[in-house]
Design an enzyme around this catalytic site. Structure first.
Site, PDB file in Angstrom:
ATOM      1  N   GLN A  18       0.820  -1.222   0.000  1.00  0.00           N
ATOM      2  CA  GLN A  18       0.000   0.000   0.000  1.00  0.00           C
ATOM      3  C   GLN A  18       0.852   1.269   0.000  1.00  0.00           C
ATOM      4  OE1 GLN A  18      -2.591   0.836   3.228  1.00  0.00           O
ATOM      5  NE2 GLN A  18      -1.197   0.122   4.817  1.00  0.00           N
ATOM      6  N   ASN A 108      10.186  -9.098  10.634  1.00  0.00           N
ATOM      7  CA  ASN A 108      10.745  -8.265   9.561  1.00  0.00           C
ATOM      8  C   ASN A 108      12.255  -8.135   9.577  1.00  0.00           C
ATOM      9  OD1 ASN A 108       8.228  -7.772   8.516  1.00  0.00           O
ATOM     10  ND2 ASN A 108       7.946  -5.831   9.583  1.00  0.00           N
ATOM     11  N   ASN A 134       8.875  -1.286   9.300  1.00  0.00           N
ATOM     12  CA  ASN A 134       9.004  -1.296  10.765  1.00  0.00           C
ATOM     13  C   ASN A 134       9.551  -2.601  11.330  1.00  0.00           C
ATOM     14  OD1 ASN A 134       8.182   1.254  11.726  1.00  0.00           O
ATOM     15  ND2 ASN A 134       6.079   0.801  11.097  1.00  0.00           N
ATOM     16  N   ASP A 162       6.373  11.257  11.738  1.00  0.00           N
ATOM     17  CA  ASP A 162       6.125  11.756  13.097  1.00  0.00           C
ATOM     18  C   ASP A 162       6.297  13.276  13.137  1.00  0.00           C
ATOM     19  OD1 ASP A 162       6.089   8.940  14.235  1.00  0.00           O
ATOM     20  OD2 ASP A 162       8.092   9.036  13.376  1.00  0.00           O
ATOM     21  N   HIS A 190      11.075   5.451  16.274  1.00  0.00           N
ATOM     22  CA  HIS A 190       9.759   5.590  15.624  1.00  0.00           C
ATOM     23  C   HIS A 190       8.817   4.577  16.284  1.00  0.00           C
ATOM     24  CE1 HIS A 190       6.588   5.980  12.739  1.00  0.00           C
ATOM     25  NE2 HIS A 190       6.699   4.721  12.384  1.00  0.00           N
TER      26      HIS A 190
HETATM   27  N1  LIG Z   1       8.450   4.517   9.333  1.00  0.00           N
HETATM   28  C1  LIG Z   1       7.181   4.885   9.218  1.00  0.00           C
HETATM   29  O1  LIG Z   1       6.825   6.023   9.548  1.00  0.00           O
HETATM   30  C2  LIG Z   1       6.131   3.949   8.687  1.00  0.00           C
HETATM   31  C3  LIG Z   1       6.414   2.634   8.413  1.00  0.00           C
HETATM   32  N2  LIG Z   1       5.458   1.778   7.940  1.00  0.00           N
HETATM   33  C4  LIG Z   1       5.859   0.399   7.665  1.00  0.00           C
HETATM   34  O2  LIG Z   1       6.099   0.242   6.263  1.00  0.00           O
HETATM   35  C5  LIG Z   1       6.012  -1.155   5.947  1.00  0.00           C
HETATM   36  C6  LIG Z   1       5.185  -1.367   4.682  1.00  0.00           C
HETATM   37  O3  LIG Z   1       3.856  -0.973   4.914  1.00  0.00           O
HETATM   38  P1  LIG Z   1       2.702  -1.228   3.820  1.00  0.00           P
HETATM   39  O4  LIG Z   1       3.141  -0.799   2.466  1.00  0.00           O
HETATM   40  O5  LIG Z   1       1.482  -0.658   4.392  1.00  0.00           O
HETATM   41  O6  LIG Z   1       2.605  -2.812   3.868  1.00  0.00           O
HETATM   42  P2  LIG Z   1       1.953  -3.802   2.786  1.00  0.00           P
HETATM   43  O7  LIG Z   1       1.754  -5.121   3.458  1.00  0.00           O
HETATM   44  O8  LIG Z   1       0.822  -3.154   2.076  1.00  0.00           O
HETATM   45  O9  LIG Z   1       3.127  -3.934   1.735  1.00  0.00           O
HETATM   46  C7  LIG Z   1       4.354  -4.497   2.069  1.00  0.00           C
HETATM   47  C8  LIG Z   1       4.914  -5.113   0.808  1.00  0.00           C
HETATM   48  O10 LIG Z   1       6.227  -5.559   1.081  1.00  0.00           O
HETATM   49  C9  LIG Z   1       6.428  -6.745   0.377  1.00  0.00           C
HETATM   50  N3  LIG Z   1       7.577  -7.460   0.936  1.00  0.00           N
HETATM   51  C10 LIG Z   1       7.618  -8.260   2.029  1.00  0.00           C
HETATM   52  N4  LIG Z   1       8.845  -8.761   2.187  1.00  0.00           N
HETATM   53  C11 LIG Z   1       9.605  -8.270   1.190  1.00  0.00           C
HETATM   54  C12 LIG Z   1      10.957  -8.433   0.827  1.00  0.00           C
HETATM   55  N5  LIG Z   1      11.777  -9.225   1.518  1.00  0.00           N
HETATM   56  N6  LIG Z   1      11.407  -7.756  -0.250  1.00  0.00           N
HETATM   57  C13 LIG Z   1      10.583  -6.973  -0.974  1.00  0.00           C
HETATM   58  N7  LIG Z   1       9.280  -6.787  -0.679  1.00  0.00           N
HETATM   59  C14 LIG Z   1       8.814  -7.419   0.401  1.00  0.00           C
HETATM   60  C15 LIG Z   1       5.093  -7.478   0.483  1.00  0.00           C
HETATM   61  O11 LIG Z   1       4.964  -8.478  -0.530  1.00  0.00           O
HETATM   62  C16 LIG Z   1       4.115  -6.333   0.323  1.00  0.00           C
HETATM   63  O12 LIG Z   1       3.748  -6.140  -1.038  1.00  0.00           O
HETATM   64  C17 LIG Z   1       5.423  -1.825   7.193  1.00  0.00           C
HETATM   65  O13 LIG Z   1       6.474  -2.417   7.936  1.00  0.00           O
HETATM   66  C18 LIG Z   1       4.839  -0.658   7.959  1.00  0.00           C
HETATM   67  O14 LIG Z   1       4.732  -0.928   9.334  1.00  0.00           O
HETATM   68  C19 LIG Z   1       4.198   2.197   7.701  1.00  0.00           C
HETATM   69  C20 LIG Z   1       3.849   3.516   7.951  1.00  0.00           C
HETATM   70  C21 LIG Z   1       4.784   4.472   8.472  1.00  0.00           C
HETATM   71  O1  LIG Z   2       1.948   2.532  13.178  1.00  0.00           O
HETATM   72  C1  LIG Z   2       2.279   1.723  12.315  1.00  0.00           C
HETATM   73  O2  LIG Z   2       2.392   0.517  12.479  1.00  0.00           O
HETATM   74  C2  LIG Z   2       2.644   2.297  10.974  1.00  0.00           C
HETATM   75  C3  LIG Z   2       3.553   3.411  11.272  1.00  0.00           C
HETATM   76  O3  LIG Z   2       4.725   3.216  11.517  1.00  0.00           O
HETATM   77  C4  LIG Z   2       2.961   4.730  11.477  1.00  0.00           C
HETATM   78  O4  LIG Z   2       1.844   5.000  11.015  1.00  0.00           O
HETATM   79  O5  LIG Z   2       3.627   5.549  12.122  1.00  0.00           O
END
Ligand SMILES: NC(=O)C1=CN([C@@H]2O[C@H](COP(=O)(O)OP(=O)(O)OC[C@H]3O[C@@H](n4cnc5c(N)ncnc54)[C@H](O)[C@@H]3O)[C@@H](O)[C@H]2O)C=CC1
Ligand SMILES: O=C([O-])CC(=O)C(=O)O
Length: 331
Positions: A18, A108, A134, A162, A190
């Site tokens: 996403q 992860n 994350n 953040d 984070h």
């Molecule tokens: N640092 C921050 O502020 C934020 C971090 N996140 C994190 O970002 C990450 C992704 O979130 P979304 O896109 O919503 O998740 P999602 O589940 O929609 O997409 C994650 C994608 O990563 C792929 N994936 C999994 N393992 C992989 C690998 N080894 N190599 C390549 N691709 C791989 C999956 O197939 C999936 O398509 C999550 O860990 C989420 O918690 C989300 C929001 C904010």
């Molecule tokens: O909260 C979560 O798991 C996704 C994230 O890192 C954020 O929205 O800050």
């Protein structure tokens, strides 16, 4: 007109997820690196998501972005990072309701060592890495530990979301524009222990704490609202932040490359040099400036007892996460 030669190579992991869907089109339209910089996208996905990544690549084609020089799709990290100038490590499982980000460590953490090694093996000399997946700080630490030949300061973790959340809360509370707010800082991890710090912030040049004039709001509303916003989004949306996370990733890299405005700073998870008592080597969020394509931790800020205690608590969590990944054999 096709994009000019010598595009910047941008690798995005988790491209079919996403955040990937909210990110790729903005990169291809020029919002990551600017309107004069062609980009070549390299999408990395797990084999079962390759078809979805192909669908996204088809849509990228259909936008006819003038700056998009090409799109490749990979399920092999070494190939995906070969020649990468910018690496956005998004791919990882998101948390669901009731989980803390630390709960994702074992799920992860294993992704980021091999990706760090692949970056070490083949990325461009100027590679800049942003870890979004994350727990972002510790995943960035794991990746950096597997890339001994890449300068450590090229590995960063995203706390810009953040930072942006904090700006929005202060703007709403004070009726000011986010553009008027400067020198706000996110410290630490984070996670829910992060410290959104207004003690050096200004609003239209006046001390933010003086404008707000309500310590109770700062301690009991502002800090927890920012620190727990990720969980609140999951609760409301049924899925974790995606468009706002992609937006923050764009902001982070854009600032890294183009710099911070004079007199202001931003927040980023960077490898600590020991500043402010944060153990060297940990990836922690600090107030940072960016010039000449490098982040610098803002030096010499005075920290009152409240700030010191909050930073220490978040850094203690980062130390625990480092111990956990050591115990799991991930570094
Ligand atoms: N640092 C921050 O502020 C934020 C971090 N996140 C994190 O970002 C990450 C992704 O979130 P979304 O896109 O919503 O998740 P999602 O589940 O929609 O997409 C994650 C994608 O990563 C792929 N994936 C999994 N393992 C992989 C690998 N080894 N190599 C390549 N691709 C791989 C999956 O197939 C999936 O398509 C999550 O860990 C989420 O918690 C989300 C929001 C904010
Ligand atoms: O909260 C979560 O798991 C996704 C994230 O890192 C954020 O929205 O800050």
């Amino acid at each position: 007109m096709p994009a000019a030669a010598n595009p910047v190579h941008v690798t995005v992991t988790g491209a079919a997820g996403q955040i990937g869907y909210a990110l790729l089109f903005r990169i291809a339209s020029g919002q990551l690196l600017g309107p004069d910089t062609p980009v070549h996208l390299h999408l990395l996905e797990v084999p079962q998501a390759l078809k979805a990544a192909e669908g996204t690549a088809m849509e990228l084609d259909d936008c006819a972005f003038p700056l998009l020089a090409g799109v490749d799709i990979h399920d092999d990290a070494t190939a995906a990072f070969a020649g990468a100038n910018v690496a956005l490590l998004v791919g990882a499982r998101p948390r669901t309701a009731g989980m803390e980000r630390g709960d994702l460590l074992s799920a992860n953490g294993g992704i980021f060592g091999p990706q760090g090694a692949a970056i070490n093996a083949g990325a461009a000399d100027d590679v800049r890495v942003l870890v979004v997946g994350n727990p972002a700080n510790t995943n960035a630490y794991i990746a950096q530990q597997h890339a001994p030949d890449v300068p450590a300061d090229r590995f960063t973790a995203m706390t810009r979301l953040d930072h942006n959340r904090a700006l929005a809360q202060v703007a709403a509370r004070t009726g000011s524009s986010v553009d008027d707010i400067a020198r706000l800082a996110i410290w630490g991890n984070h996670s829910a222990t992060q410290y959104p710090d207004l003690s050096h912030a200004t609003i239209a040049g006046r001390p933010a704490l003086e404008v707000i004039d309500d310590e109770g709001w700062v301690h009991e509303t502002f800090i927890p609202t920012v620190a727990k916003r990720g969980a609140a989004i999951i609760e409301a949306r049924g899925a974790s932040s995606a468009a706002s996370a992609a937006n923050a990733a764009i902001d982070h890299v854009h600032t890294w490359v183009h710099g911070t405005p004079a007199g202001d700073w931003t927040s980023a998870g960077v490898v600590s040099d020991g500043s402010y008592g944060v153990p060297a080597g940990l990836v922690a969020s600090f107030p940072v400036t960016a010039t000449g394509g490098a982040f610098t931790i803002v030096p010499g800020l005075e920290l009152d007892a409240f700030s010191r205690a909050r930073i220490d608590a978040s850094v203690a969590e980062l130390v625990e996460e480092r111990e956990a990944v050591r115990a799991l054999g991930l570094v």
